[in-house]
Design an enzyme around this catalytic site. Structure first.
Site, mmCIF file in Angstrom:
data_model
loop_
_atom_site.group_PDB
_atom_site.id
_atom_site.type_symbol
_atom_site.label_atom_id
_atom_site.label_comp_id
_atom_site.label_asym_id
_atom_site.label_seq_id
_atom_site.Cartn_x
_atom_site.Cartn_y
_atom_site.Cartn_z
ATOM 1 N N ASP A 35 0.825 -1.214 0.000
ATOM 2 C CA ASP A 35 0.000 0.000 0.000
ATOM 3 C C ASP A 35 0.856 1.260 0.000
ATOM 4 O O ASP A 35 2.002 1.238 0.430
ATOM 5 C CB ASP A 35 -0.856 0.037 1.275
ATOM 6 C CG ASP A 35 -2.137 -0.754 1.115
ATOM 7 O OD1 ASP A 35 -2.458 -1.135 -0.019
ATOM 8 O OD2 ASP A 35 -2.806 -0.980 2.148
ATOM 9 N N LYS A 56 -2.604 4.553 -4.352
ATOM 10 C CA LYS A 56 -2.032 5.874 -4.121
ATOM 11 C C LYS A 56 -3.057 6.639 -3.338
ATOM 12 O O LYS A 56 -4.246 6.421 -3.486
ATOM 13 C CB LYS A 56 -1.817 6.571 -5.473
ATOM 14 C CG LYS A 56 -0.385 6.924 -5.735
ATOM 15 C CD LYS A 56 -0.298 7.723 -7.001
ATOM 16 C CE LYS A 56 1.141 8.098 -7.274
ATOM 17 N NZ LYS A 56 1.283 8.786 -8.535
ATOM 18 N N MET A 169 -9.923 7.985 8.765
ATOM 19 C CA MET A 169 -10.337 8.644 7.509
ATOM 20 C C MET A 169 -11.454 9.636 7.784
ATOM 21 O O MET A 169 -12.483 9.634 7.104
ATOM 22 C CB MET A 169 -10.809 7.590 6.490
ATOM 23 C CG MET A 169 -9.729 6.602 6.116
ATOM 24 S SD MET A 169 -10.315 5.284 5.053
ATOM 25 C CE MET A 169 -11.031 4.153 6.246
#
Ligand code: SAH
Length: 263
Positions: A35, A56, A169
């Site tokens: 990742d 990305k 997030m």
């Protein structure tokens, strides 16, 4: 050739926060799919294995998850030891279920190697436990982020019944997040901490409140960041931090946690 796929947690960032098992598997790997958040030194633990970047961050080209699933299955036919290296712990917000399903459907053996998730690294770095006797007995790991085409889930349900929130997030829309949490019963003054780039030299800590979180855009947080919310994050009063709230951050978060510990 019947290979095996290891789904390995790389830890939160610092290359020495991978488990010994994870490092050993990497050292034996023939091919590694990693990742974007994984530190280059962690990827380098794979020696001369083939190294394939997948994913990305932040608006860049994101490798299609189905492509990754297929690549893992195909690699298991060509290589003995295949590693899928993911940031933090692979089982938390890592889209690992899709990979597990693909491997199972094709009868590919796999093993999961856990890793240190961002919330735990952030808690350690702040010197503030996510649970504390008499203050916090429950922790929720959640994210307000929804993938494209996903149905909304009731992620916010039960939030007000949890003592400590670890929100992944979550800073993309801090204004909405601040409002949503308050609408679900969290007081405006609930303490919060933003921890960016935890475990890395670029780490940054911001101590704030739920109400002030709405200004997060002004703090120009760069890199991956986790938001921790709950009474545990109330700043202890001391000379340095007294009165300083939303803007009470320091570039290298050490100063902040050190001053709290010395207080
Ligand atoms: N599986 C990972 C989470 C992947 S989702 C884990 O267990 O940690 C990506 C989110 O994780 C980021 O948006 C951020 O909220 C958090 N994150 C990952 N690395 C981080 C870091 N070094 N510092 C702070 N938060 C991080």
């Amino acid at each position: 050739m019947a290979g095996i796929v290891y789904l390995v947690g790389a830890g939160p960032g610092a290359p020495d926060l991978i488990t010994i098992r994870g490092a050993e598997v990497l050292a034996r790997a023939d091919i590694v799919f990693y990742d974007a958040l994984v530190h280059p030194e962690t990827v380098a633990l794979a020696g001369c294995a083939r190294k394939v970047p997948v994913g990305k961050r932040c608006g860049g080209i994101v490798t299609d998850q189905r492509f990754i699933n297929r690549s893992l299955v195909e690699a298991s036919l060509q290589y003995r030891i295949v590693v899928r290296l993911k940031g933090g712990d692979p089982m938390l917000f890592g889209r690992v279920q899709e990979e597990i399903t693909a491997l199972e459907q094709h009868g590919v053996p796999y093993e999961i190697v856990p890793g240190v998730t961002a919330a735990l690294a952030a808690s350690a770095e702040l010197g503030i436990p996510l649970t504390q006797r008499g203050l916090s007995r429950s922790v929720t790991f959640a994210t307000p982020r929804m993938g494209v085409g996903q149905k909304p889930t009731g992620w916010v349900r039960g939030i007000s019944a949890t003592d400590t929130l670890a929100l992944y997030m979550s800073l993309g829309n801090a204004v909405e997040l601040s409002a949503t949490l308050q609408a679900h019963g969290l007081p405006a003054a609930t303490p919060a901490a933003i921890v960016a780039n935890t475990s890395l030299p670029t780490r940054r800590h911001i101590r704030t409140t739920l109400a002030e979180l709405a200004q997060a855009r002004d703090w120009e947080v760069e890199g991956p960041a986790i938001l921790l919310v709950g009474a545990a994050f109330r700043e202890k009063t001391n000379a340095k931090n007294a009165g300083a709230k939303g803007d009470a951050f320091c570039k290298d978060g050490f100063e902040d946690s050190l001053s709290v510990r010395l207080a």
